[in-house]
Design an enzyme around this catalytic site. Structure first.
Site, PDB file in Angstrom:
ATOM      1  CG  HIS A 140      -2.048  -0.971   1.162  1.00 15.18           C
ATOM      2  ND1 HIS A 140      -1.841  -2.317   1.260  1.00 15.18           N
ATOM      3  CD2 HIS A 140      -3.398  -0.807   1.025  1.00 15.18           C
ATOM      4  CE1 HIS A 140      -3.007  -2.949   1.194  1.00 15.18           C
ATOM      5  NE2 HIS A 140      -3.964  -2.054   1.037  1.00 15.18           N
ATOM      6  CD  GLU A 321     -11.797  -6.199   2.796  1.00 18.02           C
ATOM      7  OE1 GLU A 321     -11.447  -5.263   2.046  1.00 18.02           O
ATOM      8  OE2 GLU A 321     -11.459  -6.257   3.986  1.00 18.02           O
ATOM      9  CB  CYS A 417     -10.144   2.104   5.228  1.00 16.95           C
ATOM     10  SG  CYS A 417     -11.167   0.636   5.063  1.00 16.95           S
TER      11      CYS A 417
END
Length: 661
Positions: A140, A321, A417
């Protein structure tokens, strides 16, 4: 280094909008007075009982202001960036010297944490300084950089202060030296898309084409062969950061299984997909890239026609997800991440700039009024990461397939997040209400959110005041005030919501039938020379709709979901008792709107008489029997707006209910 000239794009229509709305002003004030201060406390680990964040402390350590080691996820920096971005939007709407001083102090720390070459990432600076840019699949770095760039751009536009903007310009320039097709550069891209849309925002602000080209570069590289993620995995000795990593499946998970222009179905991690598509749409709009535009439209169509829940949420599987397949939309195991619906809204806004079609705004509205605000408690202090459409707390505590589902919102998350993402969207909601299109001399009204707007079309200004009771009665009034006493000719395009069959429109008190406007692409377009004080009045009759799912959706077949206006409704155990699966709704059931306990923000509850199936048999040791007779009893049913669920006692909830004769 010469600082880029920062300005608005001269071809970009500019408008400002100060929200004053009976529904949304509450949420924006909640973000200002509760959510942003609460998240500041969470980022500084001062919320009792919540998981620690240490995100601010990581920056302080990296800046040399404190001693210690990095704590938390590799993407912990992004929480700080999103908090700054939310604060920037609040400052843009209303001065707050105390908040501005606080943000300035954080920015000074961030600037000190930046490395001499422009690199900025607390995890790799503190934990693995020699491993920069070696694990883009998992770690990330570009995602965190993207969020910081968005924060820098937003804070500059809110305050005129350049410190964070200059930090992110140096960061973007550093990234531009690392990635590219030149000798010694990485032919790579991010594992979690975000940098692409952030670079486009930096391009819009600075007009430096290198940021547009870098955004397009990252899009073009995704899915290129040989596969970059496999190559970097081999280079680092096949080591991984997280517990499991299937390198073959990683391609689909991160939408790198095909070049982006060849993709036609929404695959993999839902948030990554919609962030990527937002950037694709940005670049397509700016450059006229037909293949990017066509890919964006294909992916949009696949999601909204086959892979989206009725609440405007996306992502069917907790594993990764992710999207699964067409029509696989189970309400109880849905992932439906708050961030994914926020990303869908980001993308919808951009699709409206690319192609003025109300179907994009309809989805934006559906996601906003249902999933996004469901992701936060009514007091602004608790949050959902996952937004299911059906829950049973007793079973969900026992069956591991529901491990991702919570029936109580949480104070904070180790992976946090969603809360700052909600804050930055709601704080910037003014940017989603209108779409001015200069070449058409048209102002598109996308969301009926009250307030004062100023906009420019063909170098002429006008003001628009909207008074809206859209969420309660469907009544909206707009007053137009051009800057010239002679008036101003342009078109106001009023979205016809997909839930409203027969909207009513008045201009200066006169009812306007079909001859008074053009209905085009879902908008009622009124073209005239507008004079100061001209009034538009709208009424959207809020008929109760029984929504049905496509007959391929197993989870909803034979069931209905109730919708009134933009809101979906649900049953809760606290109102209807345990065993919601026993309840049936007759096709001829008549509803009462707004009776009983008062619901928040003027959105009424719905009550009716339904049926409950019960058995008086003594089942004894039997789990199954052939001679059971069901007794059908009348039951008073109470449906509440979905966004309000889980704010009272814990219990069952269901959006879908079985329909009967």
């Amino acid at each position: 280094m010469t600082k880029p000239d920062v300005r608005h794009h001269p071809q970009t229509p500019v408008y400002s909008h100060k929200i004053n709305d009976p529904f949304w002003s509450h949420y924006i004030e909640l973000v200002r007075s509760v959510v942003v201060p609460y998240q500041w406390e969470a980022l500084n680990d001062r919320i009792e009982g919540a998981e620690p964040s240490r995100a601010i402390r990581n920056f302080r350590i990296a800046a040399g202001e404190e001693e210690g080691v990095h704590y938390g996820m590799v993407f912990q920096d992004s929480d700080v960036a999103k908090w700054i971005e939310a604060a920037a939007y609040l400052l843009s709407a209303k001065p707050d010297p105390e908040l501005e001083v606080l943000v300035d102090s954080v920015i000074e720390t961030i600037a000190r944490a930046q490395q001499p070459d422009g690199y900025l990432n607390t995890y790799f600076t503190l934990r693995e300084p020699g491993a920069r840019w070696t694990n883009l699949a998992e770690c990330h770095e570009l995602y965190c950089a993207g969020h910081m760039i968005e924060a820098g751009v937003a804070y500059y536009h809110a305050t005129g202060k350049r410190m964070l903007l200059d930090v992110v310009i140096r960061l973007a320039d550093h990234i531009g030296t690392v990635f590219g097709a030149e000798p010694g550069q990485l032919l790579g891209y991010d594992g979690h898309q975000e940098i692409e849309l952030a670079l486009f925002k930096l391009y819009e602000t600075t007009r430096e084409k290198k940021y547009l080209e870098l955004s397009r570069y990252f899009l073009d590289q995704r899915g290129a062969s040989p596969h970059f993620f496999v190559e970097e995995w081999e280079k680092r000795g096949r080591t991984i950061h997280f517990g499991e990593l299937d390198m073959v499946h990683r391609h689909t998970y991160s939408q790198s299984h095909l070049p982006v222009r060849e993709q036609s179905t929404a695959e993999g991690h839902a948030v990554r997909l919609v962030y990527m598509c937002a950037a694709m749409t940005d670049v397509a709009t700016e450059t006229g890239d037909t293949s990017l535009r066509e890919a964006s439209e294909r992916l949009w169509s696949n999601i909204v026609s086959k892979r989206m829940f009725i609440t405007g949420s996306i992502g069917s599987s907790a594993k990764e997800e992710a999207f699964t397949g067409d029509y696989d939309l189970p309400g109880d195991t849905a992932y439906a991440e708050t961030c994914a619906s926020i990303g869908l809204i980001f993308w919808a806004k951009r699709m409206l700039q690319l192609n003025q079609d109300s179907r994009y705004a309809d989805v934006m509205e559906r996601a906003l009024y249902n999933t996004v605000i469901s992701g936060m408690s009514l007091d602004g202090q608790r949050f959902f990461y996952v937004n299911p459409l059906e829950v049973d707390p007793e079973i969900q505590r026992l069956n591991p397939i529901y491990a991702h589902v919570r029936t109580r919102r949480q104070g904070w998350f180790g992976c946090a997040c969603c809360p700052p993402n909600i804050a930055r969207l709601l704080a910037s909601l003014d940017q989603y209400v209108y779409t001015p299109v200069v070449e058409q001399a048209t102002l598109y009204v996308q969301l009926y959110i009250g307030g004062e707007a100023e906009f420019t079309l063909e170098d002429r200004r006008a003001w628009l005041t909207m008074d809206s009771d859209y969420t309660s009665t469907g009544e909206v009034k707009l007053i137009v005030r051009p800057d010239s006493s002679e008036g101003m000719e342009f078109t106001v395009a009023l979205r016809k919501p997909d839930w409203c069959v027969n909207p009513e429109l008045w201009i200066n008190g006169e009812n306007t039938d079909q001859d008074g406007f053009i209905l085009e692409s879902g908008y009622m377009k009124v073209t005239r020379t507008w004079k100061s004080g001209d009034e538009i009045r709208l009424h959207f009759p809020m008929e109760l709709l029984r929504m049905k799912g496509h007959d391929h959706i197993r989870a909803t077949f034979g069931k209905v979901a109730l919708q009134r206006g933009p809101f979906m409704y649900c049953l809760e155990e606290v109102d209807n008792g345990r065993g919601l699966h026993r309840i049936q709704l007759p096709r001829d059931a008549q509803f009462s709107v707004g009776s009983g306990e008062r619901m928040p923000l003027g959105v009424p509850a719905l009550t009716t008489i339904g049926r409950r199936m019960v058995s008086d048999e003594d089942w004894g040791i039997h789990l199954y029997r052939s001679d059971v007779q069901w007794d059908i009893q009348p039951a008073e049913l109470r449906f509440i707006p979905y966004f309000t669920w889980a704010n009272r006692d814990e219990g069952e909830m269901s959006v879908w209910i079985r329909e009967c004769e």
